[in-house]
Design a protein around this motif. Structure first.
Motif, mmCIF file in Angstrom:
data_model
loop_
_atom_site.group_PDB
_atom_site.id
_atom_site.type_symbol
_atom_site.label_atom_id
_atom_site.label_comp_id
_atom_site.label_asym_id
_atom_site.label_seq_id
_atom_site.Cartn_x
_atom_site.Cartn_y
_atom_site.Cartn_z
ATOM 1 N N SER A 39 0.840 -1.194 0.000
ATOM 2 C CA SER A 39 0.000 0.000 0.000
ATOM 3 C C SER A 39 0.873 1.242 0.000
ATOM 4 N N ASP A 42 -2.172 7.603 0.678
ATOM 5 C CA ASP A 42 -3.064 8.361 -0.202
ATOM 6 C C ASP A 42 -3.443 9.663 0.503
ATOM 7 N N SER A 45 -7.620 11.152 -1.945
ATOM 8 C CA SER A 45 -8.902 10.496 -2.211
ATOM 9 C C SER A 45 -9.891 10.733 -1.069
ATOM 10 N N GLY A 64 -3.790 3.793 0.650
ATOM 11 C CA GLY A 64 -4.096 3.585 -0.760
ATOM 12 C C GLY A 64 -3.662 2.201 -1.209
ATOM 13 N N LEU A 160 -9.356 2.693 1.885
ATOM 14 C CA LEU A 160 -9.146 3.888 2.696
ATOM 15 C C LEU A 160 -9.744 3.769 4.095
#
Length: 298
Positions: A39, A42, A45, A64, A160
């Motif tokens: 991962s 992120d 998002s 993410g 997420l």
């Protein structure tokens, strides 16, 4: 996958002046994990709990997962413009004295994904404390070392929603690649009795050097609120973040937690982000004595 090409040529412009010049181009491709088991961090998002916490607008960020939410299976977005020019100059002042100079750019390898991979979907830590505060009296024994059970990994389908309320860290998906700028100049003189003297200056700077960066620190404007950030207020994440080991699962919370950029997490740390810089300067003096039979003293 890693690809590179290098071309170099040397030109004798005058009987005393020689120039060597080259250009290297390199491309380091992205990692692709089997079953999308790794991962990244992120930062943009929309959070899956955003609609449940309307009092905090624009709630974004989290773990993410490549291959989800329209993303490719590539773990990173590699940089493509890695051009490394090189230049060297040699000038003969006379039969015993030569000037040299050179400059070059050298890109570093990409971030060390292999040495600190984030795999939040497939790994999970336990917050179990094994001893009383005195550090001696055991709370658990080998017959039942995890009385509350081991926390089950989320799997990457949670995306997420992984580790909400906890501290997360990882590499950003867009690569930040560091590079060095190196240069030097020297004068070399042949002396009697087979001595050679070289006096040089060398310099180097590191650009976009990789380091960790805490993205969830309070802004200067919020820090200016002083002790008000410690005020206990109603927690909008209560009932939304259900991990009981997190302070963000409680009914109240200090207001400072809610003023962070990613308030649904405690720490939100980017690894291998290109914010560092280095500077190195050196004076160098070399004396070489060339003896017979291939022997030399430096």
């Amino acid at each position: 996958q890693y690809y590179a090409v290098y071309a170099e040529d040397t030109a004798k412009l005058t009987p005393k002046l020689t120039v060597t010049y080259g250009l290297r181009y390199s491309y380091e491709a992205a990692d692709v994990a089997v079953n999308n088991a790794l991962s990244f961090l992120d930062t943009t998002s929309p959070s899956p709990i955003a609609a449940q916490v309307p009092s905090i607008p624009n709630l974004v960020g989290g773990v993410g997962i490549p291959g989800q939410n329209g993303l490719s299976r590539s773990l990173q977005v590699p940089g493509k413009l890695h051009f490394d020019p090189r230049l060297g100059v040699s000038y003969s002042l006379n039969s015993k004295t030569v000037l040299h100079g050179g400059v070059g750019i050298f890109y570093h390898p990409n971030a060390t994904w292999g040495t600190n991979p984030a795999a939040y979907g497939f790994t999970r830590k336990t917050a179990s404390i094994d001893a009383e505060p005195n550090g001696v009296t055991p709370l658990y024994n080998l017959a039942n070392p995890f009385p509350a059970g081991l926390p089950t990994p989320y799997g990457n389908s949670a995306g997420l929603g992984i580790e909400l309320g906890q501290t997360i860290s990882g590499n950003l998906r867009k690569q930040s690649t560091a590079y060095q700028e190196n240069w030097s100049v020297d004068v070399q003189r042949s002396l009697p009795q087979h001595f050679v003297l070289t006096a040089a200056y060398a310099g180097s700077t590191g650009v976009r050097l990789l380091g960790a960066f805490q993205l969830n620190q309070l802004s200067d404007a919020n820090l200016a609120l002083g002790s008000a950030i410690n005020k206990v207020v109603s927690n909008p994440f209560y009932g939304v973040i259900t991990d009981s080991s997190s302070i963000l699962s409680k009914s109240t919370v200090q207001e400072g937690y809610l003023l962070r950029a990613y308030p649904q997490f405690q720490n939100f740390e980017s690894l291998n982000q290109g914010w560092g810089h280095s500077n190195y300067q050196a004076a160098q003096l070399t004396v070489e004595h060339r003896l017979g039979q291939g022997l030399a003293m430096l």
